[in-house]
Motif scaffolding. Structure first.
Motif, PDB file in Angstrom:
ATOM      1  N   LEU A   1       0.856  -1.183   0.000  1.00  0.00           N
ATOM      2  CA  LEU A   1       0.000   0.000   0.000  1.00  0.00           C
ATOM      3  C   LEU A   1       0.894   1.235   0.000  1.00  0.00           C
ATOM      4  O   LEU A   1       1.668   1.457   0.944  1.00  0.00           O
ATOM      5  N   VAL A   2       0.814   2.037  -1.059  1.00  0.00           N
ATOM      6  CA  VAL A   2       1.647   3.234  -1.189  1.00  0.00           C
ATOM      7  C   VAL A   2       0.902   4.408  -0.549  1.00  0.00           C
ATOM      8  O   VAL A   2      -0.118   4.854  -1.072  1.00  0.00           O
ATOM      9  N   VAL A   3       1.428   4.885   0.599  1.00  0.00           N
ATOM     10  CA  VAL A   3       0.759   5.956   1.341  1.00  0.00           C
ATOM     11  C   VAL A   3       1.513   7.272   1.249  1.00  0.00           C
ATOM     12  O   VAL A   3       1.007   8.309   1.688  1.00  0.00           O
ATOM     13  N   GLY A   4       2.730   7.279   0.712  1.00  0.00           N
ATOM     14  CA  GLY A   4       3.493   8.515   0.545  1.00  0.00           C
ATOM     15  C   GLY A   4       3.119   9.231  -0.738  1.00  0.00           C
ATOM     16  O   GLY A   4       3.011   8.609  -1.801  1.00  0.00           O
ATOM     17  N   TYR A   5       2.909  10.531  -0.661  1.00  0.00           N
ATOM     18  CA  TYR A   5       2.540  11.326  -1.835  1.00  0.00           C
ATOM     19  C   TYR A   5       3.625  11.229  -2.910  1.00  0.00           C
ATOM     20  O   TYR A   5       3.338  11.005  -4.087  1.00  0.00           O
ATOM     21  N   ARG A   6       4.889  11.407  -2.489  1.00  0.00           N
ATOM     22  CA  ARG A   6       5.999  11.381  -3.443  1.00  0.00           C
ATOM     23  C   ARG A   6       6.115  10.004  -4.113  1.00  0.00           C
ATOM     24  O   ARG A   6       6.310   9.905  -5.332  1.00  0.00           O
TER      25      ARG A   6
ATOM     26  N   ILE B 162      -8.447   3.805  -1.803  1.00  0.00           N
ATOM     27  CA  ILE B 162      -7.398   2.901  -2.255  1.00  0.00           C
ATOM     28  C   ILE B 162      -7.788   2.379  -3.632  1.00  0.00           C
ATOM     29  O   ILE B 162      -8.924   1.948  -3.835  1.00  0.00           O
ATOM     30  N   LEU B 163      -6.844   2.455  -4.549  1.00  0.00           N
ATOM     31  CA  LEU B 163      -7.122   2.036  -5.922  1.00  0.00           C
ATOM     32  C   LEU B 163      -6.225   0.852  -6.270  1.00  0.00           C
ATOM     33  O   LEU B 163      -5.014   0.889  -6.109  1.00  0.00           O
ATOM     34  N   ALA B 164      -6.828  -0.209  -6.724  1.00  0.00           N
ATOM     35  CA  ALA B 164      -6.070  -1.379  -7.189  1.00  0.00           C
ATOM     36  C   ALA B 164      -6.043  -1.317  -8.716  1.00  0.00           C
ATOM     37  O   ALA B 164      -7.093  -1.298  -9.353  1.00  0.00           O
TER      38      ALA B 164
ATOM     39  N   LEU C  62      -2.731   1.863  -4.655  1.00  0.00           N
ATOM     40  CA  LEU C  62      -2.542   3.307  -4.598  1.00  0.00           C
ATOM     41  C   LEU C  62      -3.364   3.874  -3.446  1.00  0.00           C
ATOM     42  O   LEU C  62      -4.595   3.917  -3.517  1.00  0.00           O
ATOM     43  N   GLY C  63      -2.682   4.314  -2.392  1.00  0.00           N
ATOM     44  CA  GLY C  63      -3.377   4.890  -1.234  1.00  0.00           C
ATOM     45  C   GLY C  63      -3.674   6.360  -1.464  1.00  0.00           C
ATOM     46  O   GLY C  63      -3.040   7.238  -0.872  1.00  0.00           O
TER      47      GLY C  63
END
Length: 429
Positions: free
Chosen positions: A63-68, A302-304, A327-328
């Motif tokens: 799960l990608v939680v960082g904006y960058r 969250i998008l898969a 995509l978090g």
């Protein structure tokens, strides 16, 4: 071959080695739909910008939680394409896995293709959406919003989710695509059954496909000024199955997200005293409320997903070829790295700031014409209901409002309100 879900131990082996303090976060539980931002803050502190998670059944993902980091993933469609066929877990996935509709399977549609094939579909679908007249969208939305309000106006009470926010977007989209109103109402019921994910979901999906296949056949013989007729007029060769699947993707993607954008914006206006007072005093606008929702409570949390083409590094993690990246969007929007000095938590602090990731980013983002259509529908819906029912009030305590029990989508199960009864416009659905 009989397939079995992976154990948590084997799931951890797919990605980087997991330390005790870095055990996968289960992508389920009440925190995802009650206090997701508190959860995101906690897992960001304990795991960093890329979090090992465990899907239903023990299947691993990141799960990608960082904006960058999310910006990096969505900007690199070569390394992280939206190609579900790459997933390294397919041999373990049972046919009845409940998250399968959310993750998807390889099929020839704009949403489930990658690279050149995705661009081929985009070059047919996007111009067909771009050609929709914004004034026509608003006119359809005003008519249909008035009809829905006529259906509840005399009662003085309603559930704004079930009776307004959910049916309106799909009724408008059905008209734009090329359906008559009568068929649009059935599609609204079909998509509600699909969103509920209950025992009728498979049947609903089949009915959804039948609607689209019939429309393709009808418009081949009698084209009109609508999205599917413009798609059919594209000179590139597509099969009827591809047209139907693209129509399904357009309609489904625009339905519940727009409904939740309406519902979450109305909830903000009805429950945040500071925002409501500012709106009444003319210091804030409907657009400010809608933008605040995209930052703080974006409908798609969250998008898969994306899948790694090869082994790589991301946010200090070793991502293996075929790993799924979720995509978090909701978490990235509140990343402290992009929110420092903004006064996060105060309503309206992001007014006019459009750098959110609510529509994702990069090659596979929601197409700009689709974003514009969703915004016109949501804004018009809110403006019409505030004009017709100016004294809207919640009819239950705010703590009784229940969110949809999903880590992927952020919306209300219901939004009960009361208001002074109003006369109808005489144009009921």
């Amino acid at each position: 071959m009989t397939t079995q879900p992976l154990s948590a131990a084997s799931a951890r082996g797919v990605g980087c080695p997991v330390r005790h303090a870095d055990a996968p976060v289960k992508l389920s539980g009440p925190e995802f739909h009650t206090e997701p931002q508190a959860l995101y803050r906690r897992i960001r502190r304990s795991h960093g910008p890329v979090v090992p998670v465990e899907l239903h059944g023990g299947f691993p993902a990141w799960l990608v939680v960082g904006y960058r980091e999310l910006h990096q993933v969505t900007s690199d469609g070569e390394l992280f394409p939206r190609d579900v066929a790459l997933w390294n877990q397919w041999e373990h996935i049972p046919a009845d896995w409940p998250l399968l509709p959310m993750v998807g399977q390889p099929m020839p549609s704009i949403y489930f293709t990658a690279g050149a094939e995705h661009r081929r579909h985009s070059e047919m679908v996007v111009p067909a959406l771009e050609a929709v007249d914004p004034f026509e969208i608003r006119d359809h939305c005003e008519q249909l919003a008035d009809r829905l309000i006529d259906g509840i106006g005399a009662r003085g009470s309603a559930d704004l989710v079930a009776e307004f926010a959910e049916p309106l977007p799909v009724l408008v989209l059905a008209r734009l695509v090329g359906f008559p109103d009568e068929e649009g109402r059935d599609i609204a019921r079909v998509l509600k059954d699909l969103a509920d994910g209950g025992p009728g979901a498979q049947e609903a999906y089949a009915r959804f496909g039948e609607h689209m296949a019939r429309l393709v056949a009808v418009k081949r013989d009698a084209p009109g000024d609508d999205v599917i007729s413009r798609m059919l007029a594209d000179p590139a060769p597509f099969t009827d199955e591809e047209y139907a699947l693209d129509l399904m993707a357009i309609t489904a993607a625009g339905h519940l997200t727009t409904a939740d954008w309406i519902g979450n914006s109305l909830r903000l206006m009805l429950t945040e005293d500071q925002f409501a007072e500012s709106l009444a005093g003319g210091h804030r606008s409907v657009g400010d409320a809608m933008n605040e929702v995209l930052w703080e409570e974006t409908p798609t949390q969250i998008l898969a997903g994306r899948w790694a083409v090869r082994d790589t590094q991301l946010g200090g993690r070793t991502i293996r070829a075929g790993d799924m990246l979720l995509l978090g969007l909701g978490a990235a929007n509140t990343d402290p790295l992009v929110r420092q000095g903004t006064g996060s938590g105060a309503p309206g602090h992001q007014a006019g700031n459009g750098a959110h990731l609510a529509f994702s980013h990069g090659e596979y983002r929601c197409p700009f014409p689709a974003q514009e259509i969703a915004e016109i529908i949501a804004r018009t819906a809110i403006e019409v209901i505030l004009d017709r029912l100016p004294d809207l009030q919640l009819s239950v305590p705010v703590e009784d409002l229940v969110r949809r029990p999903s880590p992927f989508l952020r919306g209300m199960n219901a939004l009960p309100v009361r208001f002074t009864p109003v006369h109808t416009t005489g144009d009921l659905l």
